[in-house]
Design an enzyme around this catalytic site. Structure first.
Site, PDB file in Angstrom:
ATOM      1  N   ASN A   6     -20.394  51.631  32.986  1.00 29.60           N
ATOM      2  CA  ASN A   6     -19.089  51.808  33.636  1.00 29.60           C
ATOM      3  C   ASN A   6     -18.152  50.676  33.221  1.00 29.60           C
ATOM      4  OD1 ASN A   6     -20.816  50.129  35.203  1.00 29.60           O
ATOM      5  ND2 ASN A   6     -19.539  50.398  37.008  1.00 29.60           N
ATOM      6  N   GLU A  39     -21.836  57.454  32.473  1.00 25.63           N
ATOM      7  CA  GLU A  39     -22.243  58.726  31.856  1.00 25.63           C
ATOM      8  C   GLU A  39     -21.204  59.199  30.848  1.00 25.63           C
ATOM      9  OE1 GLU A  39     -22.090  57.850  35.007  1.00 25.63           O
ATOM     10  OE2 GLU A  39     -23.459  58.997  36.278  1.00 25.63           O
TER      11      GLU A  39
HETATM   12  N1  THU Z   1     -19.826  55.106  38.563  1.00 27.28           N
HETATM   13  C1  THU Z   1     -20.463  55.461  37.405  1.00 27.28           C
HETATM   14  O1  THU Z   1     -20.497  54.710  36.433  1.00 27.28           O
HETATM   15  N2  THU Z   1     -21.041  56.675  37.350  1.00 27.28           N
HETATM   16  C2  THU Z   1     -21.001  57.597  38.352  1.00 27.28           C
HETATM   17  O2  THU Z   1     -21.387  58.737  38.140  1.00 27.28           O
HETATM   18  C3  THU Z   1     -20.528  57.207  39.675  1.00 27.28           C
HETATM   19  C4  THU Z   1     -19.723  55.960  39.719  1.00 27.28           C
HETATM   20  C5  THU Z   1     -19.182  53.788  38.619  1.00 27.28           C
HETATM   21  C6  THU Z   1     -17.690  53.829  38.699  1.00 27.28           C
HETATM   22  C7  THU Z   1     -17.379  52.504  39.353  1.00 27.28           C
HETATM   23  O3  THU Z   1     -17.262  51.517  38.359  1.00 27.28           O
HETATM   24  C8  THU Z   1     -18.609  52.209  40.196  1.00 27.28           C
HETATM   25  O4  THU Z   1     -19.617  53.114  39.774  1.00 27.28           O
HETATM   26  C9  THU Z   1     -18.405  52.384  41.682  1.00 27.28           C
HETATM   27  O5  THU Z   1     -17.837  53.593  41.962  1.00 27.28           O
END
Ligand code: THU
Length: 136
Positions: free
Chosen positions: A42, A55
């Protein structure tokens, strides 16, 4: 590739996260049909909405490189990079998976001490929007 190995690569990807706002580190490892693996993390933003999930980072890296067929995805996440339970993909990421993957596409959810769970894309996104099915 064994699920455990793909999960190991997702855990490694998680260490690349840029998450100064939420503090949640998320990692993904996408296994392509040809055996190559793309990792994603992320990447957050001060303006919040431009934040991209682990993802989608993995999928977009792979698609940029010309990959279109995928065999499995592993996902993990947790506060400060410690996996204490499952971190299931958000709805937007499920829709991105739908673009390239079929109903049986397996997603390995790393639960840390709880082990891992396997969910198919059909379980994660029932009745998802798919151009080939609805735009005719
Ligand atoms: N996040 C992801 O990387 N994947 C997901 O499917 C759900 C949320 C991240 C986005 C953000 O940086 C952190 O998790 C908290 O929401």
């Amino acid at each position: 590739m064994a699920p455990e190995e793909l999960i190991r690569l997702a855990r490694e990807a998680m260490t690349h996260a840029y998450a100064p706002y939420s503090g949640y580190y998320v990692g993904a490892a996408l296994l392509c049909a040809d055996g190559t693996v793309y990792q994603g993390c992320n990447i957050e933003n001060a303006s919040f909405s431009p934040t991209v999930c682990a993802e989608r980072t993995a999928f977009f890296k792979a698609v940029y490189d010309g990959k279109r067929e995928f065999a499995a995805l592993a996902v993990c996440g947790g506060k400060g990079g410690t996996v204490t339970g499952y971190f299931p993909p958000c709805g937007v990421c499920r829709q991105v998976m739908r673009e390239f993957c079929g109903d049986g596409f397996p997603v390995y959810l790393d639960g840390g001490p709880e082990g891992y769970q396997v969910k198919t894309l059909a379980e994660l996104l029932p009745s998802g929007f798919e151009a080939a099915r609805y735009m005719r």
